[in-house]
Write a protein that holds these residues in place. Structure first.
Motif, short mmCIF file in Angstrom:
data_model
loop_
_atom_site.label_atom_id
_atom_site.label_comp_id
_atom_site.label_asym_id
_atom_site.label_seq_id
_atom_site.Cartn_x
_atom_site.Cartn_y
_atom_site.Cartn_z
N THR A 86 1.12 -32.51 1.79
CA THR A 86 -0.09 -33.22 2.21
C THR A 86 -0.25 -33.06 3.73
OG1 THR A 86 1.13 -35.30 2.46
CG2 THR A 86 0.03 -34.90 0.37
N ILE A 87 -1.46 -32.76 4.13
CA ILE A 87 -1.82 -32.66 5.55
C ILE A 87 -2.92 -33.69 5.79
CG2 ILE A 87 -2.74 -31.18 7.37
CD1 ILE A 87 -1.53 -28.79 5.91
N GLU A 88 -2.55 -34.74 6.49
CA GLU A 88 -3.47 -35.87 6.70
C GLU A 88 -3.84 -35.97 8.18
OE1 GLU A 88 -3.59 -40.75 6.03
OE2 GLU A 88 -1.81 -39.57 5.51
N ASN A 145 11.44 -20.77 1.20
CA ASN A 145 11.67 -22.20 1.42
C ASN A 145 10.37 -22.84 1.91
OD1 ASN A 145 12.39 -24.74 2.55
ND2 ASN A 145 14.51 -24.04 2.76
N LEU A 146 9.78 -23.68 1.09
CA LEU A 146 8.48 -24.26 1.41
C LEU A 146 8.54 -25.10 2.69
CD1 LEU A 146 5.52 -24.70 0.58
CD2 LEU A 146 6.29 -26.64 -0.80
N GLY A 147 9.55 -25.94 2.78
CA GLY A 147 9.67 -26.79 3.96
C GLY A 147 9.88 -25.98 5.23
N GLY A 148 10.63 -24.88 5.11
CA GLY A 148 10.87 -24.03 6.27
C GLY A 148 9.59 -23.38 6.79
N VAL A 149 8.75 -22.88 5.87
CA VAL A 149 7.49 -22.26 6.27
C VAL A 149 6.55 -23.28 6.89
CG1 VAL A 149 5.43 -21.07 5.42
CG2 VAL A 149 7.67 -20.45 4.53
N ARG A 176 7.37 -34.95 7.80
CA ARG A 176 8.38 -35.53 6.91
C ARG A 176 8.59 -34.52 5.79
NH1 ARG A 176 7.31 -41.45 4.69
NH2 ARG A 176 5.67 -40.32 3.56
N ILE A 177 9.64 -33.74 5.91
CA ILE A 177 9.83 -32.57 5.06
C ILE A 177 11.15 -32.67 4.30
CG2 ILE A 177 10.10 -30.07 5.06
CD1 ILE A 177 8.39 -29.98 7.59
N GLU A 178 11.05 -32.58 2.98
CA GLU A 178 12.25 -32.52 2.14
C GLU A 178 12.82 -31.11 2.17
OE1 GLU A 178 11.92 -33.91 -1.83
OE2 GLU A 178 10.96 -35.81 -1.28
N VAL A 212 6.11 -32.96 2.98
CA VAL A 212 6.50 -32.02 1.93
C VAL A 212 7.48 -32.74 1.02
CG1 VAL A 212 7.53 -29.78 1.38
CG2 VAL A 212 6.24 -30.06 3.50
N ARG A 213 7.16 -32.83 -0.25
CA ARG A 213 8.06 -33.52 -1.19
C ARG A 213 8.00 -32.85 -2.57
NH1 ARG A 213 4.78 -36.83 -4.33
NH2 ARG A 213 2.69 -37.17 -3.47
N GLU A 214 9.06 -33.06 -3.32
CA GLU A 214 9.14 -32.51 -4.67
C GLU A 214 8.87 -33.62 -5.67
OE1 GLU A 214 12.04 -29.52 -7.25
OE2 GLU A 214 12.80 -30.52 -5.46
N THR A 215 8.12 -33.31 -6.74
CA THR A 215 7.81 -34.29 -7.76
C THR A 215 8.69 -34.06 -8.98
OG1 THR A 215 6.08 -32.94 -8.79
CG2 THR A 215 5.43 -34.33 -6.94
N LYS A 216 8.49 -34.89 -10.00
CA LYS A 216 9.34 -34.82 -11.19
C LYS A 216 8.87 -33.76 -12.17
CE LYS A 216 10.49 -39.74 -10.95
NZ LYS A 216 10.43 -41.05 -11.65
N ARG A 217 7.73 -33.14 -11.94
CA ARG A 217 7.18 -32.20 -12.91
C ARG A 217 7.38 -30.74 -12.48
NH1 ARG A 217 1.33 -35.12 -14.16
NH2 ARG A 217 2.17 -37.12 -14.88
N HIS A 218 8.46 -30.45 -11.81
CA HIS A 218 8.76 -29.09 -11.32
C HIS A 218 7.65 -28.59 -10.40
CE1 HIS A 218 12.13 -28.89 -14.09
NE2 HIS A 218 11.32 -29.21 -15.08
#
Length: 428
Positions: free
Chosen positions: A355-357, A278-282, A305-307, A344-350
């Motif tokens: 982003t870390i700002e 789970n990307l958001g969990g890590v 802000r994590i999906e 952390v967000r998901e895009t439409k292209r799988h």
């Protein structure tokens, strides 16, 4: 933009010359007098367009920001076309299609917003022109026996005007979308070309680094073992000075050993154990541990802000190392108070994007292209391998790492992952 504006000026000049040629041909064929009002206005318009085309060419060389100049050119073009339509019969003119040409190149140069603005401006001009003609306030030139708007029913006039207006907005919208997609594709191709070049360079450096690190490691191990034996022999009172020197040598040897290990990690990252995680969990877990184990509470705020429900296939340990190194880099770039924003967000292209700002000092423009090169650092005590290792790990797993930065405002690191469906992986 400069190149496109040059082509626009060229085609405007070409159109003006064709207009002048056709006007002269019409003048000769019909034997019209030079005192004909429509011809006087038309010749005046031709001279005006030739003059402004020359002025545009001169100004283009002096202006670096061309958006304002582009708006001015296109607005003047819409007025010129309205005048051409008025001179060629207004409601019965065949040249109303020129509005669509203007709207199309407005969409190409100024994208969707500019195209829609010009569509609205053209519609307003055409609507006012037809209204004035319909109510007899303005009598169009160059009618040559054709009917005016006043000769038709108001419903027909309104229908024609509305259809033409709708067509303009449709053309503006579609042209803007195509132009924006072309712009985004061009940026993506440029980013991919830069990424590919960076990967090729780092691959070559990595091969050399692997051999170099192995060559250094063996004598370094012998050096450390010998110094430890010397340290044990110097424990008596007469060897205190030697013991101090031995401690310094051991400390520097350990530092050199750490550097070699990092160099090896950069040169040839271990394949690791790929898992569906789970990307958001890590990201959340790593940032929490980082926040608790570093002294950030007094000066730096970390916002997240994590999906949920975004899954990727990667070695979890290496993924945590990637996030840890990027967070550490962000902290070190902030001198006083500041903030780190994680998304952390998901895009439409799988794909998934992290982003870390930070609001740190930023990276100078002349160093941004070399930020992932080994031993490139702007910090007094940095080794210049942290971001290189992060990039190599991402590359090993088929992921991307990009950076944007503005000096004095901060830096944004963007990590792109390919998402997976955990249920599909589990079935296999």
């Amino acid at each position: 933009m400069h190149v496109k504006l040059k082509w626009l000026i060229f085609f405007r000049l070409l159109f003006t010359l064709l207009l002048m040629g056709s006007t002269v041909a019409l003048h000769i064929r019909d034997g019209l007098s030079f005192k004909e009002p429509s011809l006087i206005v038309l010749y005046g318009l031709i001279v005006f367009l030739l003059t402004v085309s020359f002025c545009y060419a001169v100004l283009l060389k002096r202006f670096k920001k061309t958006a304002g100049l582009t708006y001015v050119q296109i607005v003047i073009d819409t007025v010129a076309i309205s005048l051409i339509i008025f001179l060629t019969g207004s409601f019965s003119s065949l040249f109303f299609f020129l509005y669509l040409v203007v709207i199309m190149y407005a969409g190409i140069l100024l994208y969707r917003k500019g195209g829609l603005i010009m569509a609205a401006l053209c519609s307003i001009q055409y609507g006012i022109l037809i209204d004035l003609e319909f109510y007899g306030v303005l009598s169009p030139m160059g009618r040559m026996g054709e009917l005016t708007a006043a000769d038709y029913a108001w419903s027909y006039v309104l229908y024609k005007v509305m259809i033409i207006m709708a067509a303009r907005f449709v053309v503006a919208f579609l042209t803007g979308i195509i132009a924006e997609q072309e712009r985004d594709s061009r940026k993506e191709l440029a980013a991919m070309a830069s990424y590919t070049k960076r990967v090729e360079i780092m691959a070559a450096v990595g091969e050399m680094a692997a051999g170099l690190a192995h060559e250094i490691r063996n004598p370094l191990a012998s050096l450390i073992g010998s110094v430890q034996l010397l340290k044990e022999d110097s424990l008596d009172g007469h060897g205190r000075g030697h013991r101090k020197l031995m401690l310094i040598v051991l400390r520097e040897a350990d530092r050199l050993s750490s550097l070699v290990n990092n160099f090896l990690l950069f040169a040839k990252p271990p394949a690791g154990r790929r898992e569906v995680i789970n990307l958001g969990g890590v990201v959340s877990e790593t940032s929490d541990i980082f926040d608790k184990n570093t002294d950030l509470s007094q000066r730096i705020t970390i916002s997240r802000r994590i999906e949920a429900g975004i899954w990727v296939e990667m070695d979890p340990g290496q993924l945590r190392q990637v996030f840890w190194n990027l967070l550490l880099n962000a902290v070190e770039s902030i001198e006083n108070d500041g903030a780190i924003n994680i998304e952390v967000r998901e895009t439409k292209r799988h794909t998934a994007v992290v982003t870390i700002e930070d609001t740190g000092c930023g990276i100078p423009t002349d160093k941004i292209d070399a930020v992932f090169d080994p031993f490139m650092t702007t910090k007094p005590k940095g080794t210049g391998l942290g971001l290189s290792i992060v990039h190599r790990i991402m590359e090993t797993h088929g992921c991307r790492l990009d950076v944007e930065s503005v000096v004095g405002k901060g830096t944004i690191f963007t990590l792109t992952f390919t998402t997976v469906d955990p249920s599909t992986i589990l079935k296999h």
